[in-house]
Design a protein around this motif. Sequence first.
Motif, PDB file in Angstrom:
ATOM      1  N   VAL A 275      -6.696   2.401  -7.207  1.00  0.00           N
ATOM      2  CA  VAL A 275      -5.539   3.280  -6.941  1.00  0.00           C
ATOM      3  C   VAL A 275      -5.916   4.324  -5.903  1.00  0.00           C
ATOM      4  CG1 VAL A 275      -3.972   4.966  -7.970  1.00  0.00           C
ATOM      5  CG2 VAL A 275      -4.626   2.919  -9.251  1.00  0.00           C
ATOM      6  N   LYS A 331       1.044   0.299  -1.766  1.00  0.00           N
ATOM      7  CA  LYS A 331       2.050   1.056  -2.520  1.00  0.00           C
ATOM      8  C   LYS A 331       2.291   0.420  -3.879  1.00  0.00           C
ATOM      9  CE  LYS A 331       4.675   3.194   1.147  1.00  0.00           C
ATOM     10  NZ  LYS A 331       5.805   3.029   2.067  1.00  0.00           N
ATOM     11  N   LYS A 332       2.272  -0.901  -3.906  1.00  0.00           N
ATOM     12  CA  LYS A 332       2.504  -1.574  -5.185  1.00  0.00           C
ATOM     13  C   LYS A 332       1.394  -1.239  -6.176  1.00  0.00           C
ATOM     14  CE  LYS A 332       3.680  -5.867  -7.471  1.00  0.00           C
ATOM     15  NZ  LYS A 332       2.878  -5.464  -8.634  1.00  0.00           N
ATOM     16  N   ILE A 334      -0.233   1.482  -6.359  1.00  0.00           N
ATOM     17  CA  ILE A 334      -0.003   2.836  -6.875  1.00  0.00           C
ATOM     18  C   ILE A 334       1.200   2.852  -7.818  1.00  0.00           C
ATOM     19  CG2 ILE A 334       0.642   5.191  -6.224  1.00  0.00           C
ATOM     20  CD1 ILE A 334      -1.104   4.832  -3.768  1.00  0.00           C
ATOM     21  N   ALA A 335       2.267   2.152  -7.429  1.00  0.00           N
ATOM     22  CA  ALA A 335       3.460   2.104  -8.294  1.00  0.00           C
ATOM     23  C   ALA A 335       3.097   1.520  -9.655  1.00  0.00           C
ATOM     24  CB  ALA A 335       4.565   1.285  -7.624  1.00  0.00           C
ATOM     25  N   PHE A 337       0.398   1.702 -11.187  1.00  0.00           N
ATOM     26  CA  PHE A 337      -0.370   2.693 -11.942  1.00  0.00           C
ATOM     27  C   PHE A 337       0.528   3.819 -12.455  1.00  0.00           C
ATOM     28  CE2 PHE A 337      -2.554   6.869 -11.536  1.00  0.00           C
ATOM     29  CZ  PHE A 337      -3.363   6.780 -12.668  1.00  0.00           C
TER      30      PHE A 337
ATOM     31  N   ARG B 278      11.835   4.013  -4.966  1.00  0.00           N
ATOM     32  CA  ARG B 278      10.508   3.797  -5.560  1.00  0.00           C
ATOM     33  C   ARG B 278       9.430   4.294  -4.601  1.00  0.00           C
ATOM     34  NH1 ARG B 278       6.729  -1.450  -6.564  1.00  0.00           N
ATOM     35  NH2 ARG B 278       6.504  -1.041  -4.338  1.00  0.00           N
ATOM     36  N   ASP B 279       9.637   3.978  -3.341  1.00  0.00           N
ATOM     37  CA  ASP B 279       8.744   4.448  -2.292  1.00  0.00           C
ATOM     38  C   ASP B 279       8.604   5.960  -2.294  1.00  0.00           C
ATOM     39  OD1 ASP B 279       7.843   2.337  -0.647  1.00  0.00           O
ATOM     40  OD2 ASP B 279       8.305   3.652   1.070  1.00  0.00           O
ATOM     41  N   VAL B 282       6.549   7.127  -5.243  1.00  0.00           N
ATOM     42  CA  VAL B 282       5.127   6.867  -4.990  1.00  0.00           C
ATOM     43  C   VAL B 282       4.561   7.934  -4.046  1.00  0.00           C
ATOM     44  CG1 VAL B 282       3.527   5.282  -3.814  1.00  0.00           C
ATOM     45  CG2 VAL B 282       5.182   4.389  -5.464  1.00  0.00           C
ATOM     46  N   TRP B 285       3.988  11.322  -5.749  1.00  0.00           N
ATOM     47  CA  TRP B 285       2.741  11.376  -6.534  1.00  0.00           C
ATOM     48  C   TRP B 285       1.542  11.506  -5.597  1.00  0.00           C
ATOM     49  CZ3 TRP B 285      -1.621   8.232  -6.692  1.00  0.00           C
ATOM     50  CH2 TRP B 285      -2.562   8.574  -7.681  1.00  0.00           C
ATOM     51  N   MET B 286       1.540  10.714  -4.520  1.00  0.00           N
ATOM     52  CA  MET B 286       0.400  10.740  -3.599  1.00  0.00           C
ATOM     53  C   MET B 286       0.227  12.130  -2.991  1.00  0.00           C
ATOM     54  SD  MET B 286       0.163   7.143  -1.536  1.00  0.00           S
ATOM     55  CE  MET B 286       1.450   7.546  -0.400  1.00  0.00           C
TER      56      MET B 286
END
Lengths: 352, 386
Positions: A275, A331-332, A334-335, A337, B278-279, B282, B285-286
């Motif tokens: 991740v 990205k997947k 991370i998603a 997780f 969703r992007d 993500v 969070w990043m």
Amino acid sequence: MDFAFKDEHIAFSDSIRKFLMVEAAPEWLREIWETETGRSRELRGKLAEQGLTALSVPEEFGGIGAGDLEWVLIHQELGYYAIPDSLIDTAYLATYLLNRLPAADASLKKTWLPKIADGSARIAVGHPVNPMVADAQNADLILMWHDDEVHALTKDQVKLSFNPSIDMSRRLYKVSWTPSDATRICPARLGKQLWDGVLDRAALAGAAQLVGLTQRMLDLGIDYSATRKQFGKPIGSFQAVKHHLADVAVKAEFAKPVLYRAAYATEREQARRGVYVSHAKLAAGEAAWLGARKSMQVHGAMGYTWETDLQMFMKRAWALDAAWGDRAFHKKRIADFILADGARLGPGETFA
Amino acid sequence: MRLEYTERQNKFRAEIREWLAANVPKQPLQSFDTEEGFRQHREWEHRLNGGHWSAVTWPEHLGGRGVDLIEWLIFEEEYWRAGAPLRVNQNGIFLLAPTLMEYGTEEQKKRFLPRMAAGDDIWAQGWSEPGAGSDMAAIRCKAIRDGDHYVINGQKTWSTRAVWADWLFGLFRSDPDSVRHHGLTFVLLPLNLPGITIRPIKQLNGLPGFAEIFFDNVRVPVENRMGEEGQGWNVAMATAGFERGLMLRSPGRFQQTAKALVDLYKAEEKNVDDCSLRDAVVKSWMDAEAYTLATYATAGRLRKGEHIGPEASTNKIFWSELDLSMHETAMRLLGPRAELMEGSPDGGNIGHWLEGFLFAQAGPIYAGSNEIQRNIIAERMLGLPR
């Protein structure tokens, strides 16, 4: 809680930077780009003299036995200077794989690791996340994925077709081959873990190079905007130009600690390694693409020419962004997780 | 490199977590931009101070715990994790106190800091004026020496919390013939002095979060000056860098929002047709993680005595844009319900997203607009010509 690198690691990467400043100047890169192989035996020899080919090789095979944290500083320098060599594939990735082969394959290690260390062998690595294999034509050995198994091939066992990349220092080949018992060097049950380790390290190395490239493109933009004059003054004195470059600096500044955490987690084989590596790759890719776009804008029409050095760094950045996992891939991860049930997120969980 | 907490730090975290679990009000307080909410928040500051938690980085004899910046980050993480009330005295504790520690006399520290920690004095700030926003050196509000007093005449504006606050700190022009950043003096004054008129300004959410302040021959004793007369600009700037930026917006706040956004996305996922959401989640969070990592990295450097320069300006841009994009994502996730105010009977307890969205609009503007920050980065960090 301390993000500082060891003094000796900083000293080593400083010495590599000084070396590359001389040996990988843009005019040299152009010359090497124009050659048929895209590689310079002389440059590889010098990289070996600096100890770079021996970095991951264990001491018993003539190497230095360095870890991922030491590498991450070097990768940034290799990115900054857009080194036209597949050094990382051989000295970091293939060496990682060979090092961890089952004990029964000691002969492979004995044959290849000393040659990697002294700079006389090039090894290419083929993984299904990449449609092509970098530097397969120049390789003395090609390590290929097949259903999580590891296969080792020599050039007479494969058919190669060259696919030119916009980044002329990347030499990409489609590799056609047939797996057999004779080519297999590691079964799938062990290979899965090894390939995961290769992929994370390759993405980490890509992220670090992208951070280095961002800094280079930023530096080129700063130099150009300080010297180029319009309306009687340097264009860098205009706010619109300043803000382009400031935006790049912000992205670069916040990609670095993400990169260093990923390297730390990788060296320690932490559970969240994948991740954190994906995060680093995405943050660095975004910074580098913004760096390319903004630096080109600052360069004006000069940025659109072959003659201006910026192009070499932009092209490397554009290519590396999707190598070893494109943005969707990372990205997947991370998603998966953060959206998992019971995921530990929020304040206090960053270093968990 | 060592990216782990020490035993001592883990114990500190456990201690604050336990105290907050026992003490954070079960019912959220009213906004501190209402009279009743202000009173509730002052009471909360009393309670925090009772546990010695209101200013953990201060020395013990001034009401703190003498902890370092890493422990301060841990405190903040736990504070946001617990959903504890916003700090009504943040102008004082996070903005004025670091300056007082550096430039205040011992007498001033003893006089102001313990009362600040206790919430007895709530502070407002007096920087901006109608003609001095991003260009703060254009300050015109005068503080002219008359014996052992300064006589203040003029106007301040956008004074956060000034409607119900007790004290104000700010910059005033003490030399009427001076220009720009010369001849300014840093003054502390109680807001109940004769000659002061406070006119509340309604913010986007309809509440008076800041105010205009008019001064008509307001007499302030000379001992309320911080630093030397005419040196106010240097006093204000010396600690305007990283530490104050860090204290203004610690990462815990954004980590908590990012986590809430993940939860919101999971709750709404089945209704979401916009695949870009969703992007965006993500990315939230990043970026909250990146801000946290960068802050810990910098706190580690400061703790070793290293100096943080103009790169601190990258922080302000990063967190303000992060806060904005997280709340924009929440609004998009909530779709047609996003406009419903807190307390809407059929809204479903989502009004805090709207409130946060409104507040996030101000982030790129206050504490030095992001354009000013970009100029600082370009000129002082990247070395571009002025």
